[in-house]
Write an enzyme that holds these catalytic residues in place. Structure first.
Site, mmCIF file in Angstrom:
data_model
loop_
_atom_site.group_PDB
_atom_site.id
_atom_site.type_symbol
_atom_site.label_atom_id
_atom_site.label_comp_id
_atom_site.label_asym_id
_atom_site.label_seq_id
_atom_site.Cartn_x
_atom_site.Cartn_y
_atom_site.Cartn_z
ATOM 1 N N TYR A 98 7.836 -10.842 4.745
ATOM 2 C CA TYR A 98 6.591 -10.351 4.167
ATOM 3 C C TYR A 98 6.262 -11.304 3.029
ATOM 4 O O TYR A 98 6.843 -11.210 1.948
ATOM 5 C CB TYR A 98 6.774 -8.911 3.676
ATOM 6 C CG TYR A 98 5.542 -8.304 2.994
ATOM 7 C CD1 TYR A 98 4.303 -8.933 2.984
ATOM 8 C CD2 TYR A 98 5.632 -7.072 2.369
ATOM 9 C CE1 TYR A 98 3.192 -8.375 2.363
ATOM 10 C CE2 TYR A 98 4.529 -6.493 1.747
ATOM 11 C CZ TYR A 98 3.315 -7.163 1.751
ATOM 12 O OH TYR A 98 2.227 -6.605 1.121
ATOM 13 N N LYS B 115 4.433 -11.420 8.034
ATOM 14 C CA LYS B 115 3.164 -10.862 7.580
ATOM 15 C C LYS B 115 2.802 -11.659 6.338
ATOM 16 O O LYS B 115 3.507 -11.609 5.332
ATOM 17 C CB LYS B 115 3.307 -9.394 7.224
ATOM 18 C CG LYS B 115 2.023 -8.867 6.617
ATOM 19 C CD LYS B 115 2.111 -7.413 6.276
ATOM 20 C CE LYS B 115 2.789 -7.183 4.969
ATOM 21 N NZ LYS B 115 2.470 -5.909 4.342
ATOM 22 N N ASP B 116 1.724 -12.421 6.444
ATOM 23 C CA ASP B 116 1.326 -13.319 5.363
ATOM 24 C C ASP B 116 0.110 -12.732 4.663
ATOM 25 O O ASP B 116 -0.990 -12.748 5.197
ATOM 26 C CB ASP B 116 0.988 -14.691 5.980
ATOM 27 C CG ASP B 116 0.679 -15.741 4.929
ATOM 28 O OD1 ASP B 116 1.266 -15.678 3.828
ATOM 29 O OD2 ASP B 116 -0.137 -16.643 5.226
ATOM 30 N N TYR C 151 3.922 -12.603 0.246
ATOM 31 C CA TYR C 151 2.808 -12.123 -0.568
ATOM 32 C C TYR C 151 2.887 -12.817 -1.931
ATOM 33 O O TYR C 151 3.283 -12.206 -2.933
ATOM 34 C CB TYR C 151 2.903 -10.602 -0.707
ATOM 35 C CG TYR C 151 1.657 -9.921 -1.247
ATOM 36 C CD1 TYR C 151 0.533 -10.627 -1.677
ATOM 37 C CD2 TYR C 151 1.610 -8.531 -1.337
ATOM 38 C CE1 TYR C 151 -0.587 -9.983 -2.166
ATOM 39 C CE2 TYR C 151 0.489 -7.864 -1.818
ATOM 40 C CZ TYR C 151 -0.604 -8.605 -2.239
ATOM 41 O OH TYR C 151 -1.710 -7.952 -2.730
ATOM 42 N N THR D 223 0.841 -1.194 0.000
ATOM 43 C CA THR D 223 0.000 0.000 0.000
ATOM 44 C C THR D 223 0.881 1.251 0.000
ATOM 45 O O THR D 223 0.505 2.279 -0.563
ATOM 46 C CB THR D 223 -0.923 -0.010 1.243
ATOM 47 O OG1 THR D 223 -1.531 -1.304 1.336
ATOM 48 C CG2 THR D 223 -1.978 1.063 1.176
HETATM 49 C C1 FW2 Z 1 0.759 -3.852 2.595
HETATM 50 C C2 FW2 Z 1 -0.050 -4.824 3.336
HETATM 51 C C3 FW2 Z 1 -1.438 -5.060 3.036
HETATM 52 C C4 FW2 Z 1 -1.478 -5.768 1.780
HETATM 53 C C5 FW2 Z 1 -2.758 -5.886 1.141
HETATM 54 C C6 FW2 Z 1 -2.544 -5.744 -0.333
HETATM 55 O O1 FW2 Z 1 1.971 -3.868 2.751
HETATM 56 O O2 FW2 Z 1 0.198 -3.039 1.877
HETATM 57 O O3 FW2 Z 1 -0.594 -6.809 1.617
HETATM 58 O O4 FW2 Z 1 -3.669 -4.950 1.587
HETATM 59 O O5 FW2 Z 1 -3.699 -5.399 -0.978
HETATM 60 O O6 FW2 Z 1 0.421 -5.459 4.220
#
Ligand code: FW2
Length: 287
Positions: A129, A154-155, A131, A42
């Protein structure tokens, strides 16, 4: 259980607006956000220069008591330099990083080496992190355990079972889910909290949702989650990273600046459409 905001990074005429960044952080922390995630998705982390990320960290550390700094980079030296720079700030409670991305055939050993190099560069805890939808690969609980030096994750994953597996294999690790549609689930299964982009625009709602779960009022908690889901459904087709700026203005009432192209700002029609599309959800989210 923590509410962590991956904060938006505000641009004006192509430059960072650091005053607005700090003001936004002060507003959302006053409304229930516990910690700030700097330069995440974000926050447009992968689209920022090293100098810009440093400037954001400095502003965040002056505005919040708890900060997690996302340093992931395809240039290892940059990630290490950012991790070292973070040592200057007491507010930085952890360094986080996405795994090296884009290159499709990195081995597990190479991914693990990246994180071990990061761990060696800093005295602060290092968080993964994860993702997969963004970086094209999943560093799951088993792979994370193999790395050996991680203290948190953070998953960002739509499977709560996937996130829970980190806690099962590494009970002492801080485990957060990063999906806005799993805030209720994350609080209900006893994760350490959430990293939710909705904390930018409805921080007080997330705080209420957490409170309802703590009191066992799952019905109220669920209606808040469903209203957040309605907002996500409206915003995602417009390009969620851009829509978040507009959602801050709609729900918090102030201009949150603009993203940086190629994350283009919404155009006036899209902004008006989004405002109308979330009107119902907005009344459901009101106290
Ligand atoms: C980030 C988050 C939230 C997201 C998620 C993506 O770093 O932005 O991974 O809202 O749409 O942790």
């Amino acid at each position: 259980m923590d509410i962590i905001a991956p904060v938006v990074t505000p641009f004006r005429n192509g430059r960072l607006d650091l005053d607005l960044y700090a003001e936004h952080i002060r507003n959302i922390t006053a409304k229930g956000v516990d910690a700030i995630f700097v330069a995440g998705t974000t926050g447009l982390g992968p689209a920022l220069s090293v100098e810009e990320r440093k400037a954001l960290l400095e502003a965040a550390a002056s505005a919040a008591r708890r900060v997690i700094f996302q340093v992931g980079s395809l240039v290892l030296d940059q990630a290490l330099a950012l991790a070292k720079y973070a040592e200057r700030f007491d507010a930085v409670e952890a360094i986080a990083s996405v795994p090296p991305y884009y290159f499709p055939r990195l081995s597990e050993r190479q991914i693990a080496k990246y994180f071990r190099d990061l761990c060696a560069a800093t005295t602060r805890p290092v968080y993964l992190y994860n993702y997969p939808a963004a970086v094209g690969r999943d560093v799951d609980a088993k792979a994370a355990r193999e790395i050996g030096c991680l203290k948190g994750v953070k998953d960002t994953n739509d499977s709560i079972a996937h996130t829970l597996a980190y806690k099962r294999l590494m009970p002492h690790m801080r485990v957060y889910n990063g999906s806005d549609s799993l805030v209720l689930a994350s609080f209900s299964v006893g994760l350490d909290g959430v990293v939710a982009s909705s904390a930018n625009y409805v921080p007080e709602v997330l705080a209420r949702l957490r409170e309802y779960v703590a009191r066992g009022d799952l019905e109220r908690a669920r209606s808040l989650q469903f209203a957040i889901d309605e907002v996500l459904e409206a915003a995602r087709p417009l390009g969620y990273s851009s829509a978040v700026y507009e959602l801050v203005e709609i729900f918090q009432g102030y201009d949150a600046g603009e993203p940086r192209p190629p994350i283009y700002p919404l155009d006036p029609e899209e902004r008006a459409w989004l405002r109308a599309a979330v009107a119902q959800a907005r009344s459901k989210l009101a106290p």
